[in-house]
Write an enzyme that holds these catalytic residues in place. Structure first.
Site, short mmCIF file in Angstrom:
data_model
loop_
_atom_site.label_atom_id
_atom_site.label_comp_id
_atom_site.label_asym_id
_atom_site.label_seq_id
_atom_site.Cartn_x
_atom_site.Cartn_y
_atom_site.Cartn_z
N GLU A 162 -22.33 13.11 12.68
CA GLU A 162 -21.62 13.16 13.96
C GLU A 162 -20.19 12.64 13.86
OE1 GLU A 162 -24.56 11.71 13.38
OE2 GLU A 162 -25.93 13.15 14.29
N ASP A 164 -8.85 3.83 -1.96
CA ASP A 164 -10.13 3.59 -2.65
C ASP A 164 -11.06 2.75 -1.77
OD1 ASP A 164 -8.41 1.41 -3.02
OD2 ASP A 164 -8.74 1.24 -5.18
N SER A 184 0.84 -1.20 0.00
CA SER A 184 0.00 0.00 0.00
C SER A 184 0.87 1.25 0.00
CB SER A 184 -0.92 0.03 1.22
OG SER A 184 -1.73 -1.13 1.26
N GLN A 232 -33.66 8.19 21.16
CA GLN A 232 -33.06 9.49 21.47
C GLN A 232 -32.41 9.50 22.86
OE1 GLN A 232 -34.02 11.86 18.70
NE2 GLN A 232 -34.67 9.83 18.03
N HIS A 259 -2.28 2.87 7.00
CA HIS A 259 -1.36 1.74 6.93
C HIS A 259 -0.30 1.93 5.85
CE1 HIS A 259 -4.97 0.58 4.53
NE2 HIS A 259 -4.09 0.14 3.68
N HIS A 289 -29.66 15.91 26.30
CA HIS A 289 -30.75 14.93 26.39
C HIS A 289 -30.22 13.57 26.84
CE1 HIS A 289 -32.31 18.12 23.85
NE2 HIS A 289 -33.51 17.65 23.94
N SER A 300 -7.66 3.75 11.64
CA SER A 300 -9.07 3.40 11.54
C SER A 300 -9.56 4.24 10.38
CB SER A 300 -9.79 3.74 12.84
OG SER A 300 -11.15 3.37 12.74
#
Lengths: 660, 660
Positions: free
Chosen positions: A399, A173, A46, A460, A83, A448, A143
């Site tokens: 998020e 890719d 890679s 929620q 990597h 919340h 990650s």
């Protein structure tokens, strides 16, 4: 096949640049193979796929100071395909770039260092890991799919600081299957971050199999175009095409996506064909592999050049860390935020207090920025937006991207507060984990939290977040920092001061706020420290411990018991890690029993106190947590009852413990 | 503006269908407003935006049995934009569809039920929540962006079962910012799930602000086209256009994306203009709002029709739940998987044992399916792929989608095993949370857990996963189920039997496997139950407790101590929730002290035993966990030492505890 927007190859590109680029790629490629073979693991194939891209970026296109990788003036390189890092290590060693955990311990990386790759005492970790001493990078990657969000955060920070630099992000890719890549692609366009360049290395091979046609070069070109990027398709091993494409960055009114067709294991016959992934060349084949690479270079007319070196911008120092921030009085902050009425009513939701605190914090510290995920009118981040519009960044419903972009901003010296519903913070659990590895100074706020929001139901309600964040609260991340501080204020005054504590802690913090209005529990000028608790009631029969909105129900129970002549200690734990000794001592003087009450699942306050008590053995701890899957109900009290922490249950349990 | 691929409106569409569709939308729209006002919360404006789409789907296009929502023959409707659920409740009540947690308690939903929306004893939760008694839906939604993955899972299951049905998924424009939507879009194309239809409701309004131009109807049309879908743009309130577009599903060689321009608060003037989000019409305005809607209908020539009812397919019953599965002997399974050599060497990585177990499980239970995220040659899910190729589904690098698609397959009666690196499981933390709310019978397997993988470094190391999954292990989800079973086998034999236990548990399970080879600890025919532990050493001085690969180091310490004349109990905890009584009893007979050892952060085994012990007070528990941020090192032992759980540290700690 989408229409190419590639500018024609300029006739001015000197041939020698092509020949010398090949030579450098060949030279570095051998390093990549040798270092991974030395470590017995790693990804040389890679790395070889991006060798020419890395050469062009690090030797020619990027403007950065090899002697000061911390300078904010530097162009930045985010290696999303973590990597492939041996390619960057090889180049940086060849260039003699500076490494170290801080300027005091800085030294130049050498080629000999490469052979220590992945060793316990090496600064060259298996994947990009700036905190272990490789400050050329801004964030831990590996990650997959997170790099473009880091790049966006860096670019936003640069704009705020008035620094004209570029941020290059190399993405695999296969990893572009990760949805976060597309969240980031949207964000970059929304915020017109045209100094961000995404380079997709399309080698067609994943780990287990080929990359899907959905991530082919053609498909990625079509997708990035549909997402509003300026798309250039190139041969990722053609130095001239790479150079031309990179030169487009900043010259068009869009962010540039370069779709580079690359070859996994480029130049080394034995790595081609069958998928050679995530393993080094065997020792006995290493010389042969290097010879193959050299031969490839000879065919291309590779010609070694005089030493190349990147152009260096004037240094820009980062703001000093550890600037102590002091917020104004709670009263002043409420007035500043237009919340005088709360001072009269003596009640306010902790989420609103958060908004007011953020306004005040923004006044006193320009490093503070705010990100939110289309719920700023629920988290009350919109109060910051109102008063500090230039430092508020709407991430929309994404998020994962929000958290990683915040980490990118933190890497450039900002103090980002990122908010959404606590439930949706879990969308970014791995991104938070990666931010922790980066030692990112980010502050995450989940509104919340728990089950007190009532009617909206479990989709929620955050009930696993306490266990997740607490798991990081005892981890030493170096330099006296810990992995996470977990705040759970119970009233607006403590919420206000928790925001101040968060700003002054160096490292990741998480704060839970709650939907319902909460009565003031503290004097307006009460101060709060990192010990993490306050004693609200004193007694000799039992010790009750709770946090957040749940605490108010516990106080009601304590008051009921007091009327029955049963005096209980009540502690408000607003922070973990908790210094539990005082609570244990109080419990010893009050029958030796603690009852914790939480409206989340296990792994929070009960664990914290049980662990402390079980090490001593002379205090018993019982825990009440949400033990039944929540569902909708109209009031918080009804949901408390549904999940097993209703007022009557707490009273019953406390009474039974007192009666022993 | 992208080129439309909308077929021309057919002249055959009877006008009356348009008029009656409007009438039905108007009728239901009033229900939507009345039910949310009655509950005092909810999203009538988002519901009204999809009113015509819901009418067309639920009354005309979908083939399903109102009296048997559990039938596998039914077309399915996934409401990804969960907060718009009042639209579906209104239609289902009007149609008299069956509700209930099972067939035994089933009854027809009535319009009167609508006024109980969100009440504690109502089956109509705030967001789609099938487990609370609304089986028309297959999965809890409301945390956005997950529905298309559910739809994909349902479609895959139907194909496996040879059932020709369609799966419709309604997605909000704002929620399509979530990257998971695009992971699912890729998967649907990869697997040619042309019976899946995605309908984007583009009303242009988010919660805090307008939807980004990146999520405009034009942008979504361009994106879905670039992702390889057949794209149709329509007016989402034109019944004829909706009907025509839905009729295309299944007739083209692509999945169909319908980009529907909708109006938030359609037909009700007082909800238009300013963004009216997530709140009901005030009681005193309700009649006026309903009148406005009726007036809108009159302008459109709405004409009430005779009762409509959807076409019903012949029922297909689901496989009986609770079929007990028995795996063959470990020895036979090893031979079947071609792992005879492991029987001789008496060592094998738990991740390989997982692969062998999955092969055996696939032999004996056709409900078992397997999903993986491009790491099947690391998780060893590729062994299942080799032997049961038709039931293996490659999700590529898209963990969020993988988990939710697995939940979709579980909803159709499959037993999905979904695997990736344990670190990357955290990508899907919220998806796992939602699957738990759905009571999805999914089995998640994280390989390379803890820090024992060594050289790759922290970006590949799962250290928070134990705390996260353990948090769900004490939650009652109804019917005798718990939120999660958390397995941490230490050797290949226990790993093999843990897979069998996972298959037999009804509900979510998580298993951690490890990278390194592990020696056999158990007899080949050892049996394992849900009590969760095995005692491996007996002693009278101290009780050591560990799990997974870490246990082997603890055994070494115990053996060293034994040679020194210090006999310790050693327990292997392979499952939480743990029945801890026997361990506590053993500890009482051995000096009263337990030492737990884990190579993950806090919130796992130490918490589990500390909570049990602290309730009694007569056993002390000390915990060793990873207390330092890990980094790369060549061997597992080096990383153990780096994070504070190296063999020497354990020995030192154990010795100090024995000496008191």
């Amino acid at each position: 096949m989408t229409q190419l927007e590639t500018p024609p190859i300029s006739e001015e590109t000197p041939l020698t640049d092509v020949q010398t680029a090949h030579a450098k790629a060949i030279e570095l490629g051998q390093h990549m193979m040798r270092m991974t073979t030395a470590s017995g693991s790693g990804h040389p194939s890679s790395a070889l796929a991006i060798s020419h891209i890395v050469v062009q970026l690090m030797y020619r296109t990027m403007r950065y100071d090899l002697n000061d990788p911390w300078s904010l003036a530097n162009d930045r390189f985010v290696l999303s395909i973590g990597h492939a890092v041996p390619a960057v290590y090889a180049a940086y060693a060849d260039l003699g770039g500076v490494i170290g955990t801080d300027k005091g311990s800085a030294r130049k990386l050498t080629v000999d260092d490469l052979w220590q790759l992945r060793q316990q005492d090496s600064l060259l970790d298996g994947h990009p890991n700036p905190a272990e001493g490789f400050p050329f990078f801004d964030a831990a990657t590996g990650s997959l799919g997170q790099g473009l969000s880091v790049a966006a955060g860096l670019a936003l920070s640069a704009r705020l600081d008035g620094i004209h630099k570029k941020v290059y992000c190399v993405i695999g890719d296969g990893e572009s299957r990760e949805g976060q890549v597309w969240e980031a692609a949207d964000f970059v366009v929304d915020h017109k971050l045209h100094n961000v360049c995404a380079i997709f290395s399309c080698n067609g091979h994943g780990q287990a199999d080929s990359v899907s046609l959905q991530q082919s070069a053609d498909a990625l070109a079509a997708k990035t175009k549909a997402f509003g990027w300026h798309v250039i398709e190139i041969d990722g091993h053609n130095p001239a095409e790479i150079a031309e494409a990179l030169d487009v960055v900043g010259t068009v009114d869009k962010p540039v996506a370069i779709i580079a067709r690359t070859v996994k294991g480029w130049g080394v016959d034995m790595m081609l064909g069958a998928n050679f992934h995530g393993k080094p060349i065997p020792k006995d084949k290493l010389d042969e592999a290097c010879a193959q690479l050299v031969e490839t270079g000879e065919k291309l007319g590779a010609t070694a050049a005089e030493a190349w070196s990147p152009e260096s911008p004037s240094a820009i120092n980062r703001a000093e860390a550890a600037v102590k921030v002091s917020l104004p009085s709670f009263e002043d902050a409420m007035k500043r935020a237009g919340l005088e009425s709360a001072l009269e009513k003596k009640k306010l939701a902790t989420r609103v207090a958060y908004g007011a605190a953020l306004v005040a914090l923004g006044d006193v510290d320009k490093r503070v920025v705010c990100l939110d995920g289309d719920v700023s009118n629920s988290t009350f981040a919109n109060m910051f937006q109102k008063h500090h519009a230039d430092r508020f960044f709407e991430c929309k419903i994404a998020e994962q991207h929000m958290v990683t972009a915040a980490a990118g901003m933190a890497a450039a010296g900002k103090i980002p507060f990122a908010s959404t519903f606590a439930k949706f913070v879990a969308r970014a659990a791995d991104q938070i984990d990666m931010a922790a590895i980066s030692r990112a100074n980010i502050k995450i706020v989940g509104s919340h939290s728990g089950v007190s929001l009532g009617a909206d139901g479990p989709s929620q309600m955050a009930v696993t977040d306490v266990a997740f964040f607490r798991s990081m609260t005892r981890v030493d991340t170096g330099g006296g920092r810990i992995g996470c501080h977990l705040f759970q204020p119970s009233d607006p005054i403590s919420a206000y001061r928790c925001v101040e504590l968060m700003a002054n802690v160096d490292g990741m913090c998480y704060m839970r706020t709650h939907r319902p209005d909460a009565p003031f529990l503290y004097d307006l000028n009460e101060s709060f420290g990192l010990e993490g608790f306050k004693q609200l009631r004193k007694g000799d029969k039992l010790t009750l411990v709770s946090s957040g909105y749940m605490l108010h129900t516990v106080l009601q129970v304590a008051d009921t018991l007091a009327k029955q002549g049963v005096a209980c200690n009540v502690f408000d734990v607003y922070l973990m890690p908790l210094e539990a000794d005082a609570i244990l001592a109080a419990a010893r003087s009050a029958g030796g029993t603690i009852l914790t009450v939480e409206d989340n699942y296990i792994g929070g306050l009960h664990s914290e106190l049980a662990e402390a008590a079980a090490a001593c053995g002379d205090v018993r701890v019982h825990g009440m947590t949400a033990r039944r899957m929540p569902k909708s109900a109209i009031s918080a009290a009804e949901v408390f009852t549904h999940v097993g922490v209703g007022e009557a249950y707490i009273l019953e349990k406390a009474t039974s413990l007192v009666q022993g």
